[in-house]
Design an enzyme around this catalytic site. Structure first.
Site, short mmCIF file in Angstrom:
data_model
loop_
_atom_site.label_atom_id
_atom_site.label_comp_id
_atom_site.label_asym_id
_atom_site.label_seq_id
_atom_site.Cartn_x
_atom_site.Cartn_y
_atom_site.Cartn_z
N ARG A 47 89.63 78.15 58.65
CA ARG A 47 89.83 76.74 58.30
C ARG A 47 91.13 76.53 57.54
O ARG A 47 91.74 75.45 57.62
CB ARG A 47 88.64 76.24 57.47
CG ARG A 47 88.64 74.73 57.17
CD ARG A 47 87.35 74.32 56.49
NE ARG A 47 87.26 72.88 56.25
CZ ARG A 47 87.38 72.29 55.07
NH1 ARG A 47 87.60 73.03 53.98
NH2 ARG A 47 87.26 70.98 54.94
N ILE A 73 90.38 66.33 56.60
CA ILE A 73 89.60 67.30 57.35
C ILE A 73 88.20 67.24 56.76
O ILE A 73 88.02 67.29 55.54
CB ILE A 73 90.20 68.72 57.25
CG1 ILE A 73 89.36 69.74 58.04
CG2 ILE A 73 90.38 69.16 55.81
CD1 ILE A 73 90.00 71.12 58.10
N SER A 74 87.18 67.08 57.61
CA SER A 74 85.81 66.91 57.13
C SER A 74 85.32 68.14 56.40
O SER A 74 85.76 69.26 56.68
CB SER A 74 84.87 66.60 58.30
OG SER A 74 85.19 65.38 58.90
N GLN A 75 84.39 67.94 55.48
CA GLN A 75 83.81 69.07 54.77
C GLN A 75 83.07 69.97 55.77
O GLN A 75 82.55 69.51 56.78
CB GLN A 75 82.86 68.59 53.68
CG GLN A 75 81.59 67.93 54.18
CD GLN A 75 80.77 67.34 53.06
OE1 GLN A 75 80.91 66.15 52.75
NE2 GLN A 75 79.91 68.14 52.45
N PHE A 218 83.22 58.72 56.32
CA PHE A 218 84.34 59.06 57.19
C PHE A 218 85.43 57.99 57.09
O PHE A 218 85.15 56.84 56.73
CB PHE A 218 83.86 59.12 58.66
CG PHE A 218 83.23 60.41 59.06
CD1 PHE A 218 83.94 61.38 59.75
CD2 PHE A 218 81.91 60.68 58.74
CE1 PHE A 218 83.36 62.57 60.14
CE2 PHE A 218 81.31 61.87 59.11
CZ PHE A 218 82.04 62.83 59.80
#
Length: 226
Positions: A47, A73-75, A218
């Site tokens: 990541r 960037i999403s968790q 989001f």
């Protein structure tokens, strides 16, 4: 499943090492992620190469991180949960992703062996994501396009699954039209970050059903391109 071949600079040291990814996966397991296919891919995928070098030491924290252009960037938990929800009823062959962003969610899908068609409205983000796909040898499974995500990619539909990494006020009709049958769509829905919900939509036997998978936060799905 595509085997990820990591370059030395992708393997990481210290807070970006394999040990950090192992800890992240154990945390995901504790948070309820059960699909071993998803956990194994996220254990292997670096990541930290999808974010700015200055934030690399935070890559395996369970938090969203900025990637520029007012995007994130999403968790890891959100990526894992959305992926798990998408493949729970069966592994799709062809997936449409709306919102390439850093490319991390795209890479997770491709590393599962899926053919991914991903659309990003911000050209700068797409230019950064494409070299990452090549460096991880996932590029042959990914087709990317700079366009308005609200439009989808109709010439390549119908898709077995559609996944949105940005929140629309409601389910997007043109995207539902590009979902095959049977098919599954996973999307955050809602206008306010604190009031969004993650929906899984199943299209089967001539009917559409919705399942609320819980609250999420989001960035919004916006029209046009940049």
């Amino acid at each position: 499943m595509n085997r990820i071949q990591l370059r030395p600079e992708s393997k990481g040291l210290g807070m970006t090492s394999q040990r950090a990814r192992d800890r992240m996966v154990e945390r995901l397991r504790e948070q309820g992620i059960r699909d071993e296919r998803v956990l194994n891919v996220m254990r292997a995928l670096p990541r930290h190469v999808f974010i700015d070098e200055g934030l690399a030491s935070r890559a395996y924290e369970d938090t969203a991180l900025p990637i520029g252009n007012a995007q994130t960037i999403s968790q890891p938990w959100v990526v894992a949960r959305m992926t798990e929800a998408m493949i729970e009823t069966g592994m799709p062959a062809r997936v449409l992703e709306i919102g390439t962003g850093s490319g991390y969610q795209t890479a997770v899908l491709a590393a599962l062996g899926l053919q991914v068609f991903t659309v990003e409205r911000i050209e700068e983000l797409l230019r950064s994501a494409r070299p990452r796909f090549r460096s991880l040898k996932l590029h042959e499974q990914i087709r990317s396009k700079h366009d308005d995500g609200n439009l989808g990619w109709p010439e390549n539909g119908p898709f077995d699954a559609i996944l949105l990494t940005c929140a629309a006020p409601a389910l997007v009709t043109p995207l539902l039209a590009q979902l095959g049958e049977p098919g599954v769509l996973v999307s955050p829905v809602g206008t306010d970050a604190g009031k969004q919900k993650l929906l899984r939509v199943i299209k089967a036997d001539g009917a559409i059903s919705e399942q609320d998978l819980g609250p999420v936060s989001f960035v919004p799905l916006l029209p046009g391109v940049l």
